[in-house]
Design a protein around this motif. Structure first.
Motif, PDB file in Angstrom:
ATOM      1  N   LEU A  97      -7.498 -10.429   3.796  1.00  0.00           N
ATOM      2  CA  LEU A  97      -6.831 -11.594   4.382  1.00  0.00           C
ATOM      3  C   LEU A  97      -7.837 -12.550   5.005  1.00  0.00           C
ATOM      4  CD1 LEU A  97      -3.835  -9.663   5.941  1.00  0.00           C
ATOM      5  CD2 LEU A  97      -3.771 -11.136   3.910  1.00  0.00           C
ATOM      6  N   THR A  98      -8.869 -12.006   5.617  1.00  0.00           N
ATOM      7  CA  THR A  98      -9.920 -12.840   6.207  1.00  0.00           C
ATOM      8  C   THR A  98     -10.713 -13.561   5.122  1.00  0.00           C
ATOM      9  OG1 THR A  98     -10.066 -11.369   8.105  1.00  0.00           O
ATOM     10  CG2 THR A  98     -11.933 -12.813   7.726  1.00  0.00           C
ATOM     11  N   LEU A  99     -11.067 -12.842   4.062  1.00  0.00           N
ATOM     12  CA  LEU A  99     -11.782 -13.474   2.941  1.00  0.00           C
ATOM     13  C   LEU A  99     -10.938 -14.564   2.289  1.00  0.00           C
ATOM     14  CD1 LEU A  99     -13.406 -10.357   1.261  1.00  0.00           C
ATOM     15  CD2 LEU A  99     -14.627 -12.310   2.250  1.00  0.00           C
ATOM     16  N   ALA A 100      -9.655 -14.298   2.142  1.00  0.00           N
ATOM     17  CA  ALA A 100      -8.756 -15.300   1.550  1.00  0.00           C
ATOM     18  C   ALA A 100      -8.692 -16.541   2.431  1.00  0.00           C
ATOM     19  CB  ALA A 100      -7.359 -14.711   1.367  1.00  0.00           C
ATOM     20  N   THR A 101      -8.645 -16.344   3.738  1.00  0.00           N
ATOM     21  CA  THR A 101      -8.636 -17.479   4.668  1.00  0.00           C
ATOM     22  C   THR A 101      -9.915 -18.290   4.523  1.00  0.00           C
ATOM     23  OG1 THR A 101      -7.264 -16.243   6.235  1.00  0.00           O
ATOM     24  CG2 THR A 101      -8.452 -18.156   7.094  1.00  0.00           C
ATOM     25  N   GLU A 102     -11.049 -17.607   4.531  1.00  0.00           N
ATOM     26  CA  GLU A 102     -12.347 -18.293   4.404  1.00  0.00           C
ATOM     27  C   GLU A 102     -12.440 -19.074   3.094  1.00  0.00           C
ATOM     28  OE1 GLU A 102     -15.276 -15.213   4.865  1.00  0.00           O
ATOM     29  OE2 GLU A 102     -14.699 -14.854   6.954  1.00  0.00           O
ATOM     30  N   ALA A 103     -11.990 -18.459   2.013  1.00  0.00           N
ATOM     31  CA  ALA A 103     -12.041 -19.143   0.713  1.00  0.00           C
ATOM     32  C   ALA A 103     -11.128 -20.365   0.713  1.00  0.00           C
ATOM     33  CB  ALA A 103     -11.652 -18.180  -0.408  1.00  0.00           C
ATOM     34  N   ALA A 104      -9.936 -20.234   1.275  1.00  0.00           N
ATOM     35  CA  ALA A 104      -8.998 -21.366   1.322  1.00  0.00           C
ATOM     36  C   ALA A 104      -9.568 -22.503   2.154  1.00  0.00           C
ATOM     37  CB  ALA A 104      -7.653 -20.913   1.880  1.00  0.00           C
ATOM     38  N   VAL A 105     -10.197 -22.176   3.276  1.00  0.00           N
ATOM     39  CA  VAL A 105     -10.826 -23.206   4.112  1.00  0.00           C
ATOM     40  C   VAL A 105     -11.933 -23.899   3.334  1.00  0.00           C
ATOM     41  CG1 VAL A 105     -12.285 -23.567   6.150  1.00  0.00           C
ATOM     42  CG2 VAL A 105     -10.198 -22.184   6.327  1.00  0.00           C
ATOM     43  N   ARG A 106     -12.780 -23.118   2.673  1.00  0.00           N
ATOM     44  CA  ARG A 106     -13.889 -23.687   1.894  1.00  0.00           C
ATOM     45  C   ARG A 106     -13.377 -24.640   0.811  1.00  0.00           C
ATOM     46  NH1 ARG A 106     -16.528 -22.250  -3.016  1.00  0.00           N
ATOM     47  NH2 ARG A 106     -18.595 -23.192  -3.084  1.00  0.00           N
ATOM     48  N   LEU A 107     -12.233 -24.283   0.216  1.00  0.00           N
ATOM     49  CA  LEU A 107     -11.677 -25.098  -0.863  1.00  0.00           C
ATOM     50  C   LEU A 107     -10.804 -26.241  -0.346  1.00  0.00           C
ATOM     51  CD1 LEU A 107     -10.807 -22.230  -3.346  1.00  0.00           C
ATOM     52  CD2 LEU A 107     -12.737 -23.822  -3.454  1.00  0.00           C
ATOM     53  N   GLY A 108     -10.627 -26.306   0.960  1.00  0.00           N
ATOM     54  CA  GLY A 108      -9.835 -27.383   1.545  1.00  0.00           C
ATOM     55  C   GLY A 108      -8.337 -27.220   1.374  1.00  0.00           C
ATOM     56  N   ASN A 109      -7.887 -25.998   1.166  1.00  0.00           N
ATOM     57  CA  ASN A 109      -6.459 -25.747   0.982  1.00  0.00           C
ATOM     58  C   ASN A 109      -5.867 -25.281   2.307  1.00  0.00           C
ATOM     59  OD1 ASN A 109      -3.894 -24.760   0.325  1.00  0.00           O
ATOM     60  ND2 ASN A 109      -4.541 -24.385  -1.782  1.00  0.00           N
ATOM     61  N   GLU A 110      -5.409 -26.236   3.089  1.00  0.00           N
ATOM     62  CA  GLU A 110      -4.927 -25.946   4.437  1.00  0.00           C
ATOM     63  C   GLU A 110      -3.691 -25.049   4.436  1.00  0.00           C
ATOM     64  OE1 GLU A 110      -3.303 -28.435   8.239  1.00  0.00           O
ATOM     65  OE2 GLU A 110      -4.966 -29.301   7.094  1.00  0.00           O
ATOM     66  N   ASN A 111      -2.790 -25.254   3.479  1.00  0.00           N
ATOM     67  CA  ASN A 111      -1.582 -24.425   3.434  1.00  0.00           C
ATOM     68  C   ASN A 111      -1.912 -22.949   3.240  1.00  0.00           C
ATOM     69  OD1 ASN A 111       0.150 -26.583   3.817  1.00  0.00           O
ATOM     70  ND2 ASN A 111       0.422 -26.934   1.622  1.00  0.00           N
ATOM     71  N   TYR A 112      -2.785 -22.650   2.266  1.00  0.00           N
ATOM     72  CA  TYR A 112      -3.164 -21.251   2.050  1.00  0.00           C
ATOM     73  C   TYR A 112      -4.002 -20.731   3.212  1.00  0.00           C
ATOM     74  CZ  TYR A 112      -1.336 -20.945  -2.702  1.00  0.00           C
ATOM     75  OH  TYR A 112      -0.518 -20.895  -3.800  1.00  0.00           O
ATOM     76  N   ALA A 113      -4.843 -21.577   3.775  1.00  0.00           N
ATOM     77  CA  ALA A 113      -5.645 -21.147   4.921  1.00  0.00           C
ATOM     78  C   ALA A 113      -4.731 -20.724   6.070  1.00  0.00           C
ATOM     79  CB  ALA A 113      -6.587 -22.266   5.367  1.00  0.00           C
ATOM     80  N   GLN A 114      -3.712 -21.495   6.342  1.00  0.00           N
ATOM     81  CA  GLN A 114      -2.762 -21.146   7.404  1.00  0.00           C
ATOM     82  C   GLN A 114      -1.977 -19.890   7.042  1.00  0.00           C
ATOM     83  OE1 GLN A 114      -0.433 -24.692   7.964  1.00  0.00           O
ATOM     84  NE2 GLN A 114      -2.030 -25.719   9.144  1.00  0.00           N
ATOM     85  N   HIS A 115      -1.556 -19.809   5.791  1.00  0.00           N
ATOM     86  CA  HIS A 115      -0.795 -18.641   5.321  1.00  0.00           C
ATOM     87  C   HIS A 115      -1.597 -17.354   5.521  1.00  0.00           C
ATOM     88  CE1 HIS A 115       1.447 -15.993   2.578  1.00  0.00           C
ATOM     89  NE2 HIS A 115       0.297 -15.772   1.954  1.00  0.00           N
ATOM     90  N   TYR A 116      -2.835 -17.349   5.033  1.00  0.00           N
ATOM     91  CA  TYR A 116      -3.646 -16.144   5.119  1.00  0.00           C
ATOM     92  C   TYR A 116      -4.109 -15.868   6.549  1.00  0.00           C
ATOM     93  CZ  TYR A 116      -3.558 -15.369   0.120  1.00  0.00           C
ATOM     94  OH  TYR A 116      -3.140 -15.087  -1.162  1.00  0.00           O
ATOM     95  N   GLN A 117      -4.353 -16.920   7.325  1.00  0.00           N
ATOM     96  CA  GLN A 117      -4.748 -16.707   8.721  1.00  0.00           C
ATOM     97  C   GLN A 117      -3.607 -16.063   9.506  1.00  0.00           C
ATOM     98  OE1 GLN A 117      -7.936 -17.249  10.210  1.00  0.00           O
ATOM     99  NE2 GLN A 117      -6.874 -15.815  11.555  1.00  0.00           N
ATOM    100  N   ALA A 118      -2.388 -16.522   9.260  1.00  0.00           N
ATOM    101  CA  ALA A 118      -1.227 -15.921   9.932  1.00  0.00           C
ATOM    102  C   ALA A 118      -1.075 -14.453   9.537  1.00  0.00           C
ATOM    103  CB  ALA A 118       0.043 -16.703   9.593  1.00  0.00           C
ATOM    104  N   ALA A 119      -1.282 -14.161   8.265  1.00  0.00           N
ATOM    105  CA  ALA A 119      -1.193 -12.769   7.806  1.00  0.00           C
ATOM    106  C   ALA A 119      -2.323 -11.928   8.406  1.00  0.00           C
ATOM    107  CB  ALA A 119      -1.235 -12.716   6.282  1.00  0.00           C
ATOM    108  N   ALA A 120      -3.522 -12.488   8.501  1.00  0.00           N
ATOM    109  CA  ALA A 120      -4.648 -11.768   9.112  1.00  0.00           C
ATOM    110  C   ALA A 120      -4.377 -11.515  10.591  1.00  0.00           C
ATOM    111  CB  ALA A 120      -5.947 -12.555   8.929  1.00  0.00           C
ATOM    112  N   ASP A 121      -3.830 -12.506  11.274  1.00  0.00           N
ATOM    113  CA  ASP A 121      -3.495 -12.340  12.697  1.00  0.00           C
ATOM    114  C   ASP A 121      -2.457 -11.235  12.878  1.00  0.00           C
ATOM    115  OD1 ASP A 121      -5.259 -14.397  13.283  1.00  0.00           O
ATOM    116  OD2 ASP A 121      -3.676 -15.899  13.585  1.00  0.00           O
ATOM    117  N   ALA A 122      -1.458 -11.206  12.011  1.00  0.00           N
ATOM    118  CA  ALA A 122      -0.419 -10.179  12.091  1.00  0.00           C
ATOM    119  C   ALA A 122      -1.015  -8.796  11.813  1.00  0.00           C
ATOM    120  CB  ALA A 122       0.714 -10.484  11.113  1.00  0.00           C
ATOM    121  N   GLU A 123      -1.898  -8.711  10.838  1.00  0.00           N
ATOM    122  CA  GLU A 123      -2.540  -7.436  10.523  1.00  0.00           C
ATOM    123  C   GLU A 123      -3.424  -6.977  11.683  1.00  0.00           C
ATOM    124  OE1 GLU A 123      -3.667  -4.007   8.269  1.00  0.00           O
ATOM    125  OE2 GLU A 123      -1.900  -5.273   8.427  1.00  0.00           O
ATOM    126  N   GLN A 124      -4.140  -7.901  12.286  1.00  0.00           N
ATOM    127  CA  GLN A 124      -4.979  -7.544  13.435  1.00  0.00           C
ATOM    128  C   GLN A 124      -4.122  -7.044  14.594  1.00  0.00           C
ATOM    129  OE1 GLN A 124      -8.587  -7.595  13.673  1.00  0.00           O
ATOM    130  NE2 GLN A 124      -7.848  -6.213  15.266  1.00  0.00           N
TER     131      GLN A 124
END
Length: 133
Positions: A97-124
């Motif tokens: 989930l963290t890698l997915a967030t980082e990749a989404a941020v790098r690619l400028g995809n804010e929707n996926y970045a938020q999606h994966y960050q929320a999932a990473a936060d929930a997992e943490q």
């Protein structure tokens, strides 16, 4: 090539490909890693229950790692592939989930970045709760 000649099952071939993909990434060759991952994706798909085991998670994690390191065109394709495979997993991990967030941020995809960050936060939060017990 010896590694692949010794592989007798789709599991073996997919596992070996994943290891070689990791070596390509360590050698800063994400485009070669992507080609190898794509070449052996069909082996992964033929493994019963691939989406319930570490091999499937390893492929997905590697796809997101490629997306975070590759050139723009390949990065977007690798991200889309990893996202699709991630949706098929029975469970994920904080690392993925963290890698997915980082990749989404790098690619400028804010929707996926938020999606994966929320999932990473929930997992943490889930992990933190388990550690309290």
């Amino acid at each position: 090539s010896e590694i692949f000649n010794a592989a007798t099952t789709d599991w073996d071939r997919a596992f070996n490909a994943c290891r070689i993909v990791e070596l390509f990434l360590e050698d800063s060759r994400p485009e070669d890693a992507w080609r190898m991952l794509q070449q052996y994706d069909d082996c992964l798909q033929r493994v019963d229950g691939w989406n319930q085991v570490g091999l499937g998670r390893s492929f997905v994690e590697t796809g997101f790692r490629i997306a975070a390191k590759a050139t723009s065109e390949i990065a977007h394709v690798a991200f889309d592939w990893a996202h699709l495979r991630h949706e098929q997993l029975k469970s994920s991990s904080f690392k993925i989930l963290t890698l997915a967030t980082e990749a989404a941020v790098r690619l400028g995809n804010e929707n996926y970045a938020q999606h994966y960050q929320a999932a990473a936060d929930a997992e943490q939060a889930r992990i933190d709760e388990l550690l309290k017990k």
